[in-house]
Design a protein around this motif. Structure first.
Motif, mmCIF file in Angstrom:
data_model
loop_
_atom_site.group_PDB
_atom_site.id
_atom_site.type_symbol
_atom_site.label_atom_id
_atom_site.label_comp_id
_atom_site.label_asym_id
_atom_site.label_seq_id
_atom_site.Cartn_x
_atom_site.Cartn_y
_atom_site.Cartn_z
ATOM 1 N N ASP A 157 0.838 -1.204 0.000
ATOM 2 C CA ASP A 157 0.000 0.000 0.000
ATOM 3 C C ASP A 157 0.867 1.246 0.000
ATOM 4 O O ASP A 157 1.708 1.437 0.891
ATOM 5 C CB ASP A 157 -0.911 0.022 1.233
ATOM 6 N N GLU A 158 0.636 2.101 -0.972
ATOM 7 C CA GLU A 158 1.354 3.371 -1.062
ATOM 8 C C GLU A 158 0.824 4.318 0.007
ATOM 9 O O GLU A 158 -0.377 4.402 0.255
ATOM 10 C CB GLU A 158 1.145 3.979 -2.450
ATOM 11 N N LEU A 159 1.750 5.010 0.697
ATOM 12 C CA LEU A 159 1.330 6.006 1.671
ATOM 13 C C LEU A 159 0.963 7.290 0.953
ATOM 14 O O LEU A 159 1.564 7.668 -0.044
ATOM 15 C CB LEU A 159 2.470 6.293 2.665
ATOM 16 N N ALA A 160 -0.038 7.988 1.485
ATOM 17 C CA ALA A 160 -0.432 9.263 0.905
ATOM 18 C C ALA A 160 0.612 10.317 1.249
ATOM 19 O O ALA A 160 1.323 10.215 2.235
ATOM 20 C CB ALA A 160 -1.796 9.679 1.452
ATOM 21 N N GLY A 161 0.671 11.345 0.416
ATOM 22 C CA GLY A 161 1.592 12.439 0.716
ATOM 23 C C GLY A 161 2.342 12.870 -0.516
ATOM 24 O O GLY A 161 2.615 12.082 -1.420
ATOM 25 N N GLY A 167 5.394 10.877 -2.530
ATOM 26 C CA GLY A 167 5.190 9.452 -2.498
ATOM 27 C C GLY A 167 6.480 8.680 -2.337
ATOM 28 O O GLY A 167 7.546 9.239 -2.135
ATOM 29 N N HIS A 168 6.395 7.365 -2.409
ATOM 30 C CA HIS A 168 7.581 6.520 -2.363
ATOM 31 C C HIS A 168 8.234 6.491 -3.730
ATOM 32 O O HIS A 168 7.585 6.226 -4.739
ATOM 33 C CB HIS A 168 7.216 5.108 -1.910
ATOM 34 N N ARG A 201 11.738 1.293 -2.167
ATOM 35 C CA ARG A 201 11.281 2.656 -2.340
ATOM 36 C C ARG A 201 11.542 3.483 -1.081
ATOM 37 O O ARG A 201 11.555 2.974 0.031
ATOM 38 C CB ARG A 201 9.777 2.685 -2.661
ATOM 39 N N HIS A 251 10.492 7.289 0.794
ATOM 40 C CA HIS A 251 9.628 8.462 0.836
ATOM 41 C C HIS A 251 10.436 9.585 1.488
ATOM 42 O O HIS A 251 10.562 9.640 2.708
ATOM 43 C CB HIS A 251 8.356 8.185 1.637
ATOM 44 N N ASP A 290 9.499 5.525 5.951
ATOM 45 C CA ASP A 290 10.160 6.090 4.778
ATOM 46 C C ASP A 290 10.636 5.038 3.791
ATOM 47 O O ASP A 290 10.672 5.283 2.589
ATOM 48 C CB ASP A 290 11.325 6.998 5.192
ATOM 49 N N ARG A 296 10.241 1.261 1.988
ATOM 50 C CA ARG A 296 9.239 0.232 1.721
ATOM 51 C C ARG A 296 9.773 -0.749 0.687
ATOM 52 O O ARG A 296 10.266 -0.349 -0.371
ATOM 53 C CB ARG A 296 7.945 0.879 1.205
#
Length: 243
Positions: free
Chosen positions: A20-24, A27-28, A90, A92, A100, A102
């Motif tokens: 799951d990609e984190l919002a923001g 991104g990653h 990845r 972030h 940070d 992933r």
């Protein structure tokens, strides 16, 4: 989700494994030029400094600390190393540990006959060398200083991991952590970055360069392993740290 056992040591040892990609914003991203530039800008903003050398130095020390902590912790506690050289890793650059980094699914490398060599190849050579080059391209910061930051990061990771193991009676793991770290400090890029000693059963590292953190306008102070031991009395007199 995170790698379970290394995560228990602390946030710097954590690696996100979910897809799951984190919002923001941002991104990653791959650990590439864009990510490094974003990270340097973010660190400079948070520290309140316009000196890109300081921001680049602190940014590199942070990512070096994350990669070395995850690698050392996994190798010591599980006997396996996540494939931190994978292109799927990845970063972030706007976030901090443990969200940070992933690596979806956290693929593991095969068990190695020489865990130190595997750590060196995966973390130092495959990851830190290109990050070192990208960081130097982002600011006019000394190559030796940045490798000193990596040595400092390894020394910090060792202290946290070694202490965690001893507090839980995991003496074999504590010994293995020290052995692996000593082996990594023999790598040509980390050799000579400082002095690793053990006093009263506790490892300690004193670096041979300064990360420039004392130049932070809000009063960064001196790091615990700094070669300077105290702030220079006069910057105007040319009292700049070695790097």
């Amino acid at each position: 989700m995170h790698l379970p056992e290394p995560t228990a040591v602390g946030p710097y040892f954590a690696l996100r494994t979910d897809t799951d990609e984190l919002a923001g914003a941002g991104g990653h991203l791959p650990l590439d030029e864009e990510a490094v530039l974003l990270r340097v800008e973010t660190v400079g903003r948070r520290l309140g400094t316009e000196d890109r050398r300081v921001a680049a130095s602190v940014a590199f020390q942070g990512i070096a600390g994350r990669l070395l902590s995850i690698g050392l912790g996994s190798a010591v506690l599980t006997g396996r190393l996540p494939d931190l050289a994978s292109p799927a890793l990845r970063w972030h650059p706007l976030l901090t540990a443990p969200d940070d980094l992933r690596l979806p699914g956290a693929p593991l490398l095969p068990p190695a006959a020489d865990p130190v060599a595997q750590l060196a190849a995966t973390v130092i050579e495959a990851r830190l060398v290109p990050l070192h080059e990208l960081t130097r391209a982002s600011a006019r910061v000394s190559a030796r200083l940045l490798w000193g930051n990596a040595g400092s990061s390894l020394g910090g990771a060792l202290l946290v991991l070694h202490t965690w193991c001893r507090e839980r009676g995991r003496t074999d793991d504590a010994t293995r952590a020290l052995t692996f770290a000593r082996g990594l400090f023999e790598h040509p890029l980390l050799a000579g970055t400082g002095t690793l000693s053990v006093t009263g059963g506790t490892p300690a590292f004193v670096r041979d360069t300064c990360c420039l953190y004392y130049r932070v306008p809000t009063g960064g102070g001196m790091c615990g392993d700094c070669v300077l031991r105290h702030p220079p009395r006069s910057r105007a007199a040319g009292n700049t740290p070695p790097g």
